[in-house]
Design a protein around this motif. Structure first.
Motif, PDB file in Angstrom:
ATOM      1  N   ILE A  96      -6.169  -7.868   6.187  1.00 27.87           N
ATOM      2  CA  ILE A  96      -6.154  -6.559   5.550  1.00 27.87           C
ATOM      3  C   ILE A  96      -7.553  -5.992   5.346  1.00 27.87           C
ATOM      4  O   ILE A  96      -7.766  -4.788   5.372  1.00 27.87           O
ATOM      5  N   VAL A  97      -8.510  -6.870   5.144  1.00 27.29           N
ATOM      6  CA  VAL A  97      -9.808  -6.418   4.663  1.00 27.29           C
ATOM      7  C   VAL A  97     -10.630  -5.676   5.723  1.00 27.29           C
ATOM      8  O   VAL A  97     -11.533  -4.929   5.397  1.00 27.29           O
ATOM      9  N   HIS A  98     -10.310  -5.866   6.996  1.00 27.70           N
ATOM     10  CA  HIS A  98     -11.093  -5.185   8.020  1.00 27.70           C
ATOM     11  C   HIS A  98     -10.827  -3.694   8.023  1.00 27.70           C
ATOM     12  O   HIS A  98      -9.689  -3.255   7.930  1.00 27.70           O
ATOM     13  N   HIS A  99     -11.916  -2.967   8.175  1.00 24.89           N
ATOM     14  CA  HIS A  99     -11.793  -1.520   8.132  1.00 24.89           C
ATOM     15  C   HIS A  99     -10.827  -1.001   9.184  1.00 24.89           C
ATOM     16  O   HIS A  99     -10.007  -0.131   8.918  1.00 24.89           O
ATOM     17  N   SER A 145      -7.275  -1.531   8.028  1.00 28.21           N
ATOM     18  CA  SER A 145      -6.826  -0.671   6.928  1.00 28.21           C
ATOM     19  C   SER A 145      -6.720   0.780   7.370  1.00 28.21           C
ATOM     20  O   SER A 145      -5.887   1.516   6.835  1.00 28.21           O
ATOM     21  N   GLU A 203       1.270   4.310   7.262  1.00 27.25           N
ATOM     22  CA  GLU A 203       1.898   4.722   6.009  1.00 27.25           C
ATOM     23  C   GLU A 203       2.113   6.228   5.951  1.00 27.25           C
ATOM     24  O   GLU A 203       3.155   6.688   5.492  1.00 27.25           O
ATOM     25  N   TYR A 208       5.880   7.317   5.285  1.00 23.32           N
ATOM     26  CA  TYR A 208       6.322   8.024   4.080  1.00 23.32           C
ATOM     27  C   TYR A 208       6.876   9.391   4.428  1.00 23.32           C
ATOM     28  O   TYR A 208       7.889   9.825   3.876  1.00 23.32           O
ATOM     29  N   ILE A 223       3.544  -4.820   3.899  1.00 22.67           N
ATOM     30  CA  ILE A 223       2.396  -5.351   4.625  1.00 22.67           C
ATOM     31  C   ILE A 223       2.336  -6.865   4.478  1.00 22.67           C
ATOM     32  O   ILE A 223       2.415  -7.386   3.371  1.00 22.67           O
ATOM     33  N   GLN A 272      -0.115 -10.173   5.633  1.00 17.47           N
ATOM     34  CA  GLN A 272      -1.308 -10.601   6.355  1.00 17.47           C
ATOM     35  C   GLN A 272      -1.217 -12.076   6.700  1.00 17.47           C
ATOM     36  O   GLN A 272      -0.867 -12.908   5.879  1.00 17.47           O
ATOM     37  N   ILE A 316      -6.684  -1.176  -0.408  1.00 23.64           N
ATOM     38  CA  ILE A 316      -6.645  -2.486   0.216  1.00 23.64           C
ATOM     39  C   ILE A 316      -7.994  -2.891   0.796  1.00 23.64           C
ATOM     40  O   ILE A 316      -8.344  -4.060   0.855  1.00 23.64           O
ATOM     41  N   VAL A 317      -8.772  -1.914   1.229  1.00 23.67           N
ATOM     42  CA  VAL A 317      -9.931  -2.216   2.057  1.00 23.67           C
ATOM     43  C   VAL A 317     -11.086  -2.836   1.275  1.00 23.67           C
ATOM     44  O   VAL A 317     -11.944  -3.474   1.844  1.00 23.67           O
ATOM     45  N   HIS A 318     -11.094  -2.677  -0.046  1.00 23.04           N
ATOM     46  CA  HIS A 318     -12.197  -3.247  -0.809  1.00 23.04           C
ATOM     47  C   HIS A 318     -12.123  -4.754  -0.868  1.00 23.04           C
ATOM     48  O   HIS A 318     -11.062  -5.327  -1.078  1.00 23.04           O
ATOM     49  N   SER A 321      -8.987  -7.332  -1.795  1.00 22.31           N
ATOM     50  CA  SER A 321      -8.350  -8.244  -0.838  1.00 22.31           C
ATOM     51  C   SER A 321      -8.530  -9.693  -1.251  1.00 22.31           C
ATOM     52  O   SER A 321      -7.661 -10.518  -0.954  1.00 22.31           O
ATOM     53  N   GLN A 326      -0.522   0.409  -1.537  1.00 20.59           N
ATOM     54  CA  GLN A 326      -1.806   0.975  -1.931  1.00 20.59           C
ATOM     55  C   GLN A 326      -1.633   2.442  -2.316  1.00 20.59           C
ATOM     56  O   GLN A 326      -0.982   3.220  -1.625  1.00 20.59           O
TER      57      GLN A 326
END
Lengths: 343, 343
Positions: free
Chosen positions: A73-76, A79, A86, A90, A98, A100, B73-75, B79, B100
DNA sequence: ATGAAAGCGCTAACAT
DNA sequence: ATGTTAGCGCTTTCAT
C-alpha cells in the motif's frame, strides 16, 4: 448497551403491518398507499433504520464490493492506482476492499480466498514478486469471479490487463540520458522473472542499440530496492569511474544510488547523470531532484476498474479480453543534467 | 461460464444425504459416522467447496472482519499502523477492510456507514483533519459497534485510544535542537484544532520555556504540508536571518522547509538546524538526512487492534476505556548539527 | 393495497 | 447416526 440494529421485522411489528409492506414502502413501491409509505419512511428515519448489507447480498448474490490485491500500500504508485479505482468504484456504487500481500505469495492466496468467500463481485490484482504458482488465479475463473490484472500482470492467465508501457518508458528515460551526453550508462535492474524487470531492461538496451552504444553486461546490476543498492554499493563504486549515467528501475533505487555515489565523492549530475522510473513524491525530495518517468497510476486504476465493471455487469463478452497500455511520460528534473553543477 | 459456487445443499443432493449431515461432517461433529465424514470431506475437497461467508455471518451476526478508517494510506506512519493492525488481526482470525477518507469528512461518514451496514465486528479510526461533527461516531456506539481511535483521536467521544505522546516527542526534538546550540527556533505548526497540532506546539513551547528561551509568536508558522510550506515560503525566508533552528510538525514539512531555505542560499545545518516529526523513509532520502522523532506506528497498530479485540470478544467491560500512549524516540541525523558543513 | 410464504446458504435445536 | 425444521434479514412471487 450492545443494542442490536433494528430490522424490517421490528418495524413491521411496531407499526402493526407486515414485513413485506415495510420493505415495499421503503423503496417507494407503487402498490403501497401514500399514507403507509409516509408512516413507514418517517419511522424508519426516526429509528435510523439501515438495511443489513449481508442479508441483501446473500439474497441477491451481489455484494457491490470489489477486492483489490496489491503488494504494498505504501508505494506512491499503488496508492495512486487505489485512488483511481476508488473514484470510479464509488461513482458506480461499488465499495472496495484493499488487501496487501507484502509481496508474500501465501498471503496472496489467502487474501484471494477470503475475497471469494465473501463473494466480492470482482477482483483487481497486481501480483506479488514472489508468486510463481498461478492456480489461485485459475480458481477465480472457475468460481466465476471476474479479474483484471494491473501493472504486475500474470502472463499465464488470460484476462483483462492494464499496464504501463515499461519498455517504452525505459527507452524514453535512457534516450533522454543519451541526449544529455551519456555514453556509458549503468542499469539498476529488477529480477528478470518480473515483467517490469524484463521490459524496463529491454527498453534500456533497445535505446542503447538505437544509438549504437555498447551494451555492457557488467553495467547491469541487479538491485531494485534501497537496501539492495547499499548491499551492492561496492560494485557500483567500482564501476563508477567508467560510467557517466545511471538508469534505475525505480525511483528509490535511483535515489539510493545517488546517495552512494555522493558519499564516495561523485557529484550528481556533474559526473554522473541519473534517471529513475515512477515519479513518486520522493523524486522531488531527492537531492538533486530526480528525473524520472511518470507512471500514471491514477489513470491505470480508473481503467482497470472500468474494465472490471464491464465484466461484472456483463456488458462485455466473458472470454473477450482487452489489454490497455499507458505510455509513461518523462519528467525532467536536475539529476540528469550531465556536466551541470548544482548548489 | 459463470458457474455458481457449490453449496452444502448441492453436496447433500449429489451424495443423497441431508444438508445438516453434510454441515456436521464438514466440521467433524462427533455424531457423524467416520464413513460419512470421509465421504463428505473427500467430496467437498474434490469440488473445492467453500462456505459462503455471507451466509455464515448473517446467521451468526459475526463477520470476523474489522474496519480501518484512516485519512491517507500513502503516509508511512499510517501504513506502519496498518501492518501492525493486520498482523494482530490475521493472527486472531480477523480480516481487515481499509477505507481511506482522503481527509474528507463526508467520505468518513460514508465509509463508517458502509462498515456498519456490512456488520463489521469493530472499527479502528484515525479522524480526518476536516471532521468537526461527531454524530457519526456517536452512532457507532448506538449501533453497538466497538471503536478504538488511534493517533487522530476524537476527544469528544469516550473510547479506547492509542496515541503517540506528541507533546513529549515535540519536547524531545526541540530540546535536541537547543542542545545543539539553537537559540531562536521556528515552529511549523499544524492546525490547532487538531490534537497533534496542539500537543506538538505545546511540547515545543514547553521545551523553550524550560530553557528560558523566548517564545516568539512570529516564529510559529501555520503550515503542515509540503505545498503549504511553499505557499508560506516568503514568510519563512523573511524570518530566516533571525533564526537558527526549525522544528516542523512533520517530516515532509521539515524537508520542504530545508529546500526553500537552500534555494535561498541558506546552508542546512550550518546556518539553520532542522528537526522533523514522524521518521518516514523520506527522512533518509532528504538532503541532508533529517533528524526526527520516530512514531512507532507498528506498535500503535498492534495495540489498537488488541484493545479492539478485547471489546469485540467481551473480555473487557463495555464502558471501561483505556488510553495507551507511546513515547516517540529521537532519531538523530545530519540536519540538526548546527554549525556543521555537509558535503 | 396488503399479507403470507418461500428461499438466498448455513447451522442448531429438536426429532427419529 | 441422520433427518427435519426453523430462522438469521431481506425481497418477491403469489394470493387475497
Amino acid at each position: 448497551m450492545k443494542s442490536q440494529p433494528i430490522t424490517i421485522k421490528d418495524i413491521a411489528r411496531i407499526l402493526g403491518i407486515s414485513p413485506s409492506t415495510v420493505s415495499r414502502a421503503l423503496k417507494d413501491h407503487p402498490d403501497i398507499s401514500p399514507k403507509t409509505k409516509q408512516l413507514v419512511q418517517t419511522f424508519a428515519e426516526k429509528v435510523n433504520y439501515r438495511p443489513n448489507a449481508l442479508a441483501l447480498s446473500l439474497r441477491s448474490s451481489k455484494t457491490n464490493t470489489i477486492g483489490i490485491v496489491i503488494p504494498e500500500i505504501v508505494h506512491h504508485f499503488f496508492s495512486s492506482v487505489i485512488s483511481g479505482i476508488e473514484d470510479v468504484a464509488y461513482g458506480r456504487g461499488y465499495n472496495a476492499i484493499i488487501c496487501q500481500t507484502n509481496e508474500n505469495y501465501q498471503r496472496e492466496v489467502i487474501d484471494l480466498q477470503a475475497l471469494v468467500d465473501n463473494r466480492v463481485d470482482g477482483i483487481l490484482v497486481s501480483m506479488s514478486k514472489n508468486t510463481h504458482e498461478f492456480t489461485h488465479f485459475e480458481n477465480l475463473r472457475e468460481n466465476g469471479v471476474p479479474v483484471v490484472f494491473f501493472d504486475r500482470i500474470c502472463e499465464q492467465i488470460s484476462s483483462d490487463r492494464v499496464i504501463a508501457d515499461d519498455f517504452e518508458g525505459a527507452r524514453i528515460a535512457t534516450k533522454h540520458l543519451i541526449g544529455k551526453g551519456c555514453k556509458k550508462i549503468m542499469h539498476l535492474a529488477a529480477p528478470q522473472h518480473l515483467l517490469i524487470g524484463k521490459n524496463r531492461k529491454e527498453g534500456f538496451t533497445s535505446a542503447l542499440k538505437e544509438h549504437k552504444l555498447v551494451s555492457d553486461d557488467r553495467y547491469i546490476i541487479k538491485c531494485d530496492t534501497r537496501e539492495a543498492v547499499f548491499a551492492k554499493a561496492d560494485d557500483i563504486i567500482r564501476l563508477a569511474p567508467e560510467i557517466d549515467g545511471i538508469f534505475a528501475v525505480n525511483d528509490s533505487t535511483a535515489i539510493a544510488a545517488m546517495q552512494v555515489l555522493q558519499r564516495n565523492g561523485y557529484s550528481i549530475p556533474k559526473d554522473i547523470a541519473v534517471a529513475g522510473f515512477g515519479d513518486g513524491p520522493n523524486a522531488n525530495i531527492a537531492y538533486p531532484p530526480l528525473t524520472t518517468v511518470e507512471q500514471k497510476g491514477y489513470d491505470i486504476g480508473q481503467a482497470a476498474m472500468r474494465l472490471l465493471i464491464g465484466h461484472i455487469e456483463g456488458t462485455v463478452e466473458d472470454e473477450e479480453f482487452e489489454t490497455k497500455i499507458f505510455t509513461p511520460e518523462l519528467v525532467e528534473r536536475t539529476s540528469s543534467q550531465l556536466g551541470h553543477n548544482v548548489r
